[in-house]
Write a protein that holds these residues in place. Structure first.
Motif: not given
Lengths: 460, 542
Positions: A20, A22-24, A27, A142, A414
């Motif tokens: 992905p 992206k993340t949720c 964060i 999320s 990140p």
């Protein structure tokens, strides 16, 4: 090959996301909350969420990232998490004594229907919030949007829950930071000072996530926007929202609540976006742009002109978050480079439209996809079909870069394997110059590496 | 080993640690903060709920299941069913190294698979999307196995991942598909996820391939996840002494190896907490005894190898083990001789995992360092006090929710590897079969044992003890270092390692020496800051 199962053939996928971009949401909310002075972020959900977010942010910043969790067990998941959150509020104020607890929800608490407004009100009614202390909240499921959405929701929460209008305007402007590094936030403050305006910058993670080594762990570092500043944002003359996805919701909240007019700008990455940023301040505050800023701009353009031969036509693949990708793509176009593949896992109609309008005008053949299905697996497949000279994105890009043997610049979130992003800005003219230097370095290192002996250049 | 420093009175420390807590919290925490006595080991409250808001090191059940146990095996496509975050955060972050035998061999470890559930999947159910995802994974990669991991919302909305897995497995015919109900809220920590993973691996993988392969001394290595290449070093040593590793659970492992693991004659367990269920179940079903060993520490490695030699009872094997130990040890001894003068008398604290806080004490004692306080993040009482306490452990509501498989001897495949008489004889010789004596027996009297250490307690402990090194994880790393004390990560090894075996021990000695004696710790104060603290004092100490 590290990504040996990634084939050239692109097949439409409906169910499976692979690698992905992206993340949720939570964060992002946790990161934003760290930009309030004296604030402890709190994750209302299972322990794992908090642990994962803290770990990821810590790996990115190499700094303490303090946050608490409601530690849901199966019982809380069945009967609701109110008791856990109330207990957490008690424990946190007794043990860690923050000025503010910033609660965000998770997919778990959202699915069971916990209402953070109601629970925090109950905490207040039950006298669990000491005088002069605050519990704010943001709903960050999320399963909607991405980490950028969570950031936006928490920042909007700050505006909604702190801003007050006293009826008397203050000679100051709100600068609502889209998702950016502490170094970038520090640079925004410097630029505002150069321009001669007073700003309330929120959130502000400088002096929080780039804290000095002193031999002491300061639980609440000196940085972060203060409650007084956040309250006063309702009396500001106007707001600048830096980023339509990550910052504008807070500006809208301020307009609704305190009638503070706003202008939405791109995060000032690159020459054109920084030009618009400076012009907007100049126009809004009716001030001349100081010579020093013009000189900063001149230095950037100077390097762009002097080094154009190493940049022109270079093909770039990039992935990341909308508010960064828009101005970054524009910068690449200004550098006469060729963005050929762009991917963002974060959905957004406006982002799609703005990107498409820009690309249509300046680079119609660019492949671009966002939202569901826009993942690094797809980007990698595109790269295999139409190779590039440079990859720009977060640390996960290094696997593609190594397999395809292409230069790689870490940009976005990140970054887990290099330092620098938290100390040296990528925004403004100076920050853009640093970004340009990085681009030139990897491209020219590659030229040096691949040059035949007789073609190896001393002067470049 | 005597510490250079005066060790504070642990009873007083304990009071200080809980002083600030609200009464109820203090009462609960006091049962998890214990003053050790290796002769009469006191009870430690462990594997109980964390106090909300206390800032814990712990993670969730999903992390224990997918991240710890299933993650390290390279050729399973691990699909996380849930919103994107859970799969994203567990993507490559645990450093499970793997070495496919050829460039064509499957390796999905660098990949992250998720159903990326959206709001509509939460409202209307996500099973359909899950099945599409499984189909797409199958079409794209044709793996031999696909595992499905449930995240928090999945259990709540009632998606039946096991039914979906069964359906797709039947449909494919040549791909094993199985699910794990490892929702993050199950249990009280990662530990629940380990148990769930053990159950699933045992049910769906172990015993699928009965081919008995060559090898005279065949064992499985349980609870070794090849972080930083630990398993590579153990494999190297096994190869040298002539031990055949049938399967590793699960570092540098493959589906094929795990499916064949019941043909081994011994299970050796490194991380007791995460995999002891597997040892017990394989013993019951297939008759394979398990033995706790420890390859962390050079002396411990030698001891563990000798135990394995004793178990197989072969003189040739024993001789080879002795030969290898005597060949490997000089390098280790030379490293200790060089480094020990700089580390001797220093103190360490270890708060990590469910076995590492125990194992790494061996390496510190090889460096002449004392462990003044230690504890686990997610262990149970048996990991502290020893397995003899197991019958007395009360099963609470949180543990009750974790399935206990009912295992019986396999009518065809059960083969008792050792008779009762042989086992008794081995016990005589000091081999503890199917046993583990826990951490506390090895720790000194009056050292402090703290389960599920909170952030507050960690700062207090550092303030009071001023240890020379603190061992924990990434979340603690920079907090402790801000206090001027180096922190060694024992989950990720700070991207170093391996630390197992003989070569690993030397790596560890060097890393600890580098950390505790690094000049940077003396550079924290600026010259102008030092002046105000009094020149006289600094002259006296010089």
């Amino acid at each position: 090959m590290l990504l040996r199962h990634t084939s050239k053939e692109v097949k439409e996928r409906e169910g499976l996301t692979i690698n992905p971009a992206k993340t949720c949401q939570p964060i992002g909310a946790m990161y934003a909350a760290l930009g309030i002075h004296g604030c402890l972020p709190h994750s209302h959900g299972s322990q794992g969420c908090c642990s994962y977010h803290r770990s990821t942010l810590t790996r990115h910043y190499k700094e303490p990232v303090m946050a608490a969790t409601s530690s849901f067990t199966e019982g809380a998941s069945v009967f609701g998490g109110q008791a856990n959150l109330l207990a957490a509020i008690d424990t946190i104020f007794a043990v860690y004594d923050p000025d503010i607890i910033a609660v965000h929800s998770t997919c778990l608490s959202e699915t069971i229907g916990d209402d953070l407004q109601q629970i925090t009100k109950k905490a207040s009614d039950d006298g669990k919030i000491p005088d002069g202390k605050y519990v704010i909240y943001a709903s960050t499921p999320s399963f909607v949007g991405s980490h950028v959405t969570g950031y936006a929701n928490m920042v909007a929460g700050m505006a909604n829950q702190f801003a007050e209008s006293t009826g008397e305007k203050k000679s100051q402007y709100n600068m609502i930071a889209g998702w950016m590094e502490p170094s970038d936030m520090r640079e925004i403050k410097r630029l505002a000072k150069e321009m001669g305006i007073n700003i309330v910058l929120f959130p502000d993670t400088s002096d929080v996530l780039d804290a000095p080594q002193t031999g002491k762990h300061v639980f609440y570092p000196k940085g972060g926007t203060t409650v007084a500043e956040l309250k006063s944002s309702g009396d500001s003359l106007a707001s600048f929202a830096l980023g339509s996805i990550s910052a504008e919701p807070a500006a809208i909240a301020l307009e609704k609540k305190c009638k503070v007019p706003f202008e939405t700008l791109d995060i000032p990455i690159g020459l054109s976006a920084t030009d618009r940023f400076i012009m907007a301040i100049s126009k809004m505050a009716k001030i001349e742009v100081p010579d020093e800023i013009t000189a900063e701009r001149g230095r950037l353009v100077d390097v762009m002109a002097d080094m154009e031969q190493y940049l022109h036509g270079k093909r770039v693949a990039l992935f990341g978050d909308p508010d960064q990708l828009l101005p970054l793509t524009e910068f690449l176009l200004d550098l006469s480079m060729k963005p050929v593949h762009i991917v963002s896992g974060t959905p957004g109609q406006r982002f799609d439209k703005e990107m498409r309008v820009m690309l249509e005008k300046r680079s119609p053949e660019t492949k671009f996809k966002s939202g569901l299905g826009a993942d690094m697996f797809l980007l990698h497949q595109w790269m295999k079909n139409e190779p590039v000279d440079l990859l720009i994105g977060n640390t996960y890009g290094k696997y593609m870069a190594r397999d395809e043997d292409i230069p790689f610049i870490r940009f976005g979130f990140p970054i887990l394997d290099r330092i620098g992003h938290s100390y040296f800005p990528n925004i403004g003219y100076n920050g853009s110059l640093r970004l340009l230097e990085k681009i030139l370095n990897v491209l020219m290192d590659r030229q040096d590496r691949d040059a035949l002996e007789e073609k190896f250049e001393l002067v470049m | 080993m005597e510490a250079n420093k005066i060790i504070p009175d642990p009873a007083q420390v304990r009071e200080e640690l809980i002083e600030k807590y609200p009464a109820k919290v203090a009462k609960k925490r006091s049962k998890s903060i214990i003053i050790n006595d290796p002769d009469t080991i006191p009870e430690v409250q462990a594997n109980v709920r964390t106090v909300p808001g206390i800032i814990t090191q712990r993670g969730c059940s999903y992390a224990g299941c997918k991240g710890v146990v299933l993650g390290p095996t390279r050729d399973i496509v691990n699909i996380v069913h849930g919103p994107i975050g859970c799969s994203f955060y567990a993507w490559l972050t645990r450093r499970n190294q793997t070495r496919p035998e050829s460039p064509e061999d499957a390796n999905y470890i660098p990949y992250c698979f998720s159903t990326d559930m959206q709001e509509e999947n939460i409202v209307f159910g996500g099973e359909k999307k899950l099945k599409i995802a499984i189909q797409e994974a199958y079409d794209l990669f044709h793996p031999t196995s696909i595992a499905i991991f449930s995240t928090c919302p999945v259990g709540l909305i009632g998606d039946d991942v096991h039914a979906a897995a069964r359906e797709m497995k039947e449909k494919f015919g040549d791909c094993n598909v199985f699910g794990f109900s490892c929702e993050g809220y199950r249990g009280v920590s990662q530990s629940a996820g380990h148990h769930i993973a053990n159950n699933g691996v045992f049910k769906h993988m172990v015993g699928r391939n009965n081919e008995v392969k060559e090898g005279q001394f065949k064992l499985n290595l349980l609870g070794e996840y090849n972080i930083g290449g630990d398993a590579f070093e153990i494999e190297r040593i096994f190869k040298r002494v002539g031990i055949t590793l049938v399967a590793s659970f699960s570092g540098n492992s493959t589906v094929g190896a795990i499916e064949n693991s019941h043909t081994a004659d011994l299970n050796v367990i490194l991380c007791h907490r995460s995999i002891n269920y597997m040892g017990d179940m394989m013993e019951t079903k297939y008759g394979i005894p398990w033995m706790k060993i420890n390859f962390v520490g050079a002396e411990s490695t030698a001891k563990s190898l000798r135990k394995i030699g004793e178990y197989f009872g072969d003189e040739g094997l024993k001789a080879r083990i002795e030969a290898v130990i005597s060949e490997e040890m000089p390098k280790v001894k030379a490293a200790v001789a060089e480094i020990l003068p700089r580390t001797k008398g220093k103190t360490a604290m270890l708060f990590v995992g469910g076995s590492r806080a125990h194992h790494y004490q061996d390496l510190f004692s090889e460096l002449g360092m004392t462990t003044v306080a230690a504890g686990y993040e997610f262990a149970h009482r048996d990991d502290y006090e020893g397995r003899q306490v197991l019958p007395g452990i009360k099963v609470d509501a949180d543990s009750k929710n974790i399935e206990e498989l009912k295992v019986v001897a396999d009518p065809e495949l059960y083969k008792q590897r050792k008779t009762e008489a042989e086992l008794a004889e081995l016990k005589e010789k000091g081999l503890e079969i199917n046993g583990y004596e826990g951490m506390m027996k090895q720790m000194t009297k009056k050292s402090l044992v703290v389960d599920d250490l909170s952030h507050y307690e960690s700062e207090k402990l550092i303030e009071i003890y001023k240890p020379d090194i603190f061992c924990a994880g990434i979340k603690e790393k920079y907090v402790v270092q801000k206090m001027g004390i180096p922190l060694k990560q024992l989950h990720s090894y700070d991207y170093g390692g391996p630390y197992t075996g003989f070569e690993g021990a030397v790596n560890f000695y060097k890393d600890i020496d580098r950390m505790v004696n690094n000049p940077v710790w003396k550079l924290i104060k600026a010259p102008w800051e030092k002046k105000s603290t009094g020149l006289a004092a600094s002259y006296v100490t010089q």
